[in-house]
Write an enzyme that holds these catalytic residues in place. Structure first.
Site, PDB file in Angstrom:
ATOM      1  N   GLY A 287       0.829  -1.200   0.000  1.00  5.53           N
ATOM      2  CA  GLY A 287       0.000   0.000   0.000  1.00  5.53           C
ATOM      3  C   GLY A 287       0.864   1.251   0.000  1.00  5.53           C
ATOM      4  O   GLY A 287       2.094   1.185  -0.099  1.00  5.53           O
TER       5      GLY A 287
ATOM      6  N   LYS B 133       1.269  -8.082 -11.235  1.00  4.64           N
ATOM      7  CA  LYS B 133       0.058  -8.823 -11.597  1.00  4.64           C
ATOM      8  C   LYS B 133      -1.181  -8.185 -11.011  1.00  4.64           C
ATOM      9  O   LYS B 133      -2.198  -8.051 -11.668  1.00  4.64           O
ATOM     10  CB  LYS B 133       0.178 -10.269 -11.118  1.00  4.64           C
TER      11      LYS B 133
END
Length: 613
Positions: free
Chosen positions: A101, A608
């Site tokens: 994050g 991904k």
């Protein structure tokens, strides 16, 4: 951000964490590290670059303990380096953590902590979190409470996993917002935590998933979950049906190639149990709607990013034609900021392979706040996009490891087709004869995909002819326009060749200026309602000396005389054409990338699952 793995139990944590991180290599990363509690100390090993460098470090300087955490990092704050690699330790040496994050207010927190005498050892935003936890541990709080108090300060979305010498038998994991998943694995006398299912699938299939603003305390006997405020919660432990073998390359050189060739199976699985061929019906009970509710729908907004957005563009054509519902396709990162007009009669349909894409989840949350119906089309069972939706269609493709999505593109194409037929029937827009034909056509898809894959050697010949190009233009019209976008994206992602896609009718409004012998044009020209128009575009290209690669239906006699290279696809009902025309474009991108020596499975700068904005 990227991969997280943690372990607590009776075994040596180091190899479990390392192998788990290796399983998550497909997410893309630039450094890696792990921390283990050994002999009353936190031992950290980390290095920049691939996991092989961490392996070398561990061989030279082994570390062993029964509790540990690890991470693969994709840089957001500070360049790739050993000092910026995770895990990060507090100034006291008592606490260590890993993090996915972005701490949106990290500059303010860094200044605040610096004023308290903290000397920062990295350029990362993550380091402020560990120092905040350290602060509250020093005040006498236990580890879970210190973590909660630290997290209250954080702005943004986060997945955080930490441990401390004060409580050397516990791991604390937390999720705030949508910065990727936090998966808890339940073993026998041992527990696992990870950012994604494959990392721990070798050890357990029993897993639980944290929602936003939830904190888990994990020891070798089990786990407990509470809110960020400390209120206890009960969450369900699910059994995951994937097996570890399905996440391995097997006979294939790359995961991407394996996944391209898995599309016969994945399209079969996508159809399985959802089609009543005898009655001519589509079965999508997980959407949870009836005819009355379907007729209430005034608009569908498909929101997604990248490859998923291209699937949504095909979905628009299908749903509008078969169900007669207006459809908008919105890039999720734009939808969330443009004050969209949605209400209780609007469906917002999110498409996401991972179900954890930050922008897509934020778009869903905005839609919910405005009263919209939420649907999701996801591959990762138990993901956030699946859990928060009112109805869902799962992609049924199993783990997709290659960063460049392939089977998780064809699956939603088939899903969008089934959804369009399903809604068309519920709304009374399809007569029985047409509906039965549309449903019957689904039988053809796996075999047609297989026929395309059988022609891989022919596509490779075209790849050798194009391998030295620096630029490429993809053209398509109608339902195959999104396939032009997706074909160009695949080439960009894995071969690093500049590729643009255009609606073919727009070529004369600008791109035609680029056409010459050095700008190959890949034209998607199957027999469909736009066929004649595409022939005209090719004629215009040839008139300007362009090199044409035509993706054409078997038996076409008009295209070979005006094309330099032919890529043939089997004749397909035109509404299902995108699931077929994309196969040779996936193969073409793959083969060009391999010829050019590119890292196919882990292309540079890509991850991904994009779990930050």
């Amino acid at each position: 951000m990227c991969g997280i793995v943690g372990y607590v139990g009776a075994r040596n944590a180091t190899p479990i964490i390392y192998e788990g991180l290796k399983t998550l290599e497909y997410r893309g990363y630039d450094s890696a590290g792990l921390a283990v509690i050994q002999d009353g100390q936190i031992e950290i090993r980390r290095d920049v670059g691939k996991l092989s460098r961490l392996r070398t470090l561990l061989d030279k300087d082994p570390v062993e303990g029964t509790i540990g955490i690890g991470h693969t990092r994709w840089a957001t704050h500070g360049p790739p380096s050993e000092r910026n690699a995770h895990p990060h330790m507090g100034a006291s040496g008592e606490v260590v953590l890993v993090h996915n994050g972005i701490v949106e207010n990290f500059l303010e927190l860094r200044d605040e902590l610096a004023s308290e005498g903290i000397a920062f050892q990295s350029d990362t935003d993550t380091e402020v979190i560990v120092h905040l936890v350290d602060r509250y541990l020093a005040m006498g709080h236990d580890l879970p409470e210190a973590a909660r108090k630290a997290m209250v300060h954080l702005q943004g979305a986060h997945a955080i996993v930490l441990m401390a010498l004060k409580e050397p038998d516990k791991i604390v994991a937390a999720r705030i917002g949508n910065a990727g998943g936090v998966v808890i694995g339940v073993g026998e006398g041992e527990m696992f935590v990870a950012s994604d299912i494959p990392a721990i699938l070798d050890h357990t299939r029993r897993m639980a998933f944290l929602e936003s603003r939830q904190v888990a305390v994990i020891d070798h006997q089990g786990f407990s979950v509470s809110t960020l405020e400390g209120n206890p919660l009960e969450i369900e432990v699910q059994t995951i049906q994937w097996d570890a073998v399905s996440a391995q390359k097997g006979e294939y050189k790359h995961f991407m190639l394996k996944e391209i060739f898995e599309q016969v199976r994945s399209t079969t699985d996508t159809i399985r149990d959802r089609v009543d061929f005898e009655g001519g019906h589509i079965l999508l009970p997980e959407l949870g709607i009836d005819a009355k509710q379907a007729k209430r729908i005034e608009k569908i907004v498909i929101t997604a990013c990248g490859t998923a957005a291209h699937a949504g563009m095909v979905g628009k054509v299908l749903i509008e034609r078969l169900a007669r519902i207006p459809v908008e396709v919105d890039i999720a990162s734009e939808f969330r900021y443009r004050d969209p007009i949605v209400n209780e009669n609007t469906v917002v349909l999110a498409i996401s392979q991972s179900g954890e894409t930050a922008d897509t989840l934020a778009a869903m949350e905005l839609a919910r706040q405005r009263g919209a119906i939420l649907w999701s089309n996801v591959n990762a069972v138990g993901s956030q996009a699946m859990r928060i939706a009112d109805g869902t269609i799962t992609m049924q493709v199993g783990p997709e490891i290659g960063v460049a999505s392939t089977k998780a593109f064809t699956a939603p194409l088939v899903d969008m087709y089934m959804l369009a037929v399903y809604l068309g029937e519920l709304r009374g827009e399809l007569d029985e004869k047409i509906r039965r034909r549309l449903v019957h056509d689904l039988r053809l898809i796996p075999d047609l995909v297989g026929q395309c894959l059988d022609r891989a050697p022919d596509v490779e010949k075209v790849a050798w002819a194009l391998k030295d190009m620096d630029h490429c233009l993809y053209l398509g019209r109608g339902i195959n326009m999104p396939i032009a976008y997706e074909g160009a994206l695949k080439l960009k992602e894995i071969s690093y060749i500049h590729a643009e896609a255009y609606p073919a009718g727009e070529m004369k409004h600008g791109p035609i200026a680029l056409i010459d012998e050095d700008m190959p044009v890949i034209a998607i020209v199957p027999r469909d309602p736009w066929y004649e128009k595409m022939l005209s575009q090719i004629e215009q290209t040839k008139a300007r000396g362009g090199v044409v690669v035509a993706v054409a239906t078997d038996g076409d006699e008009l295209l070979p005389p005006i094309s330099d290279h032919m890529i043939w696809v089997p004749e397909t009902p035109w509404l299902l054409n995108p699931a077929i025309t994309i196969i040779p474009l996936q193969l073409l991108a793959y083969q060009i990338a391999v010829i050019r020596g590119c890292d196919v499975d882990q292309p540079r700068n890509l991850a991904k699952s994009v779990t930050v904005e």
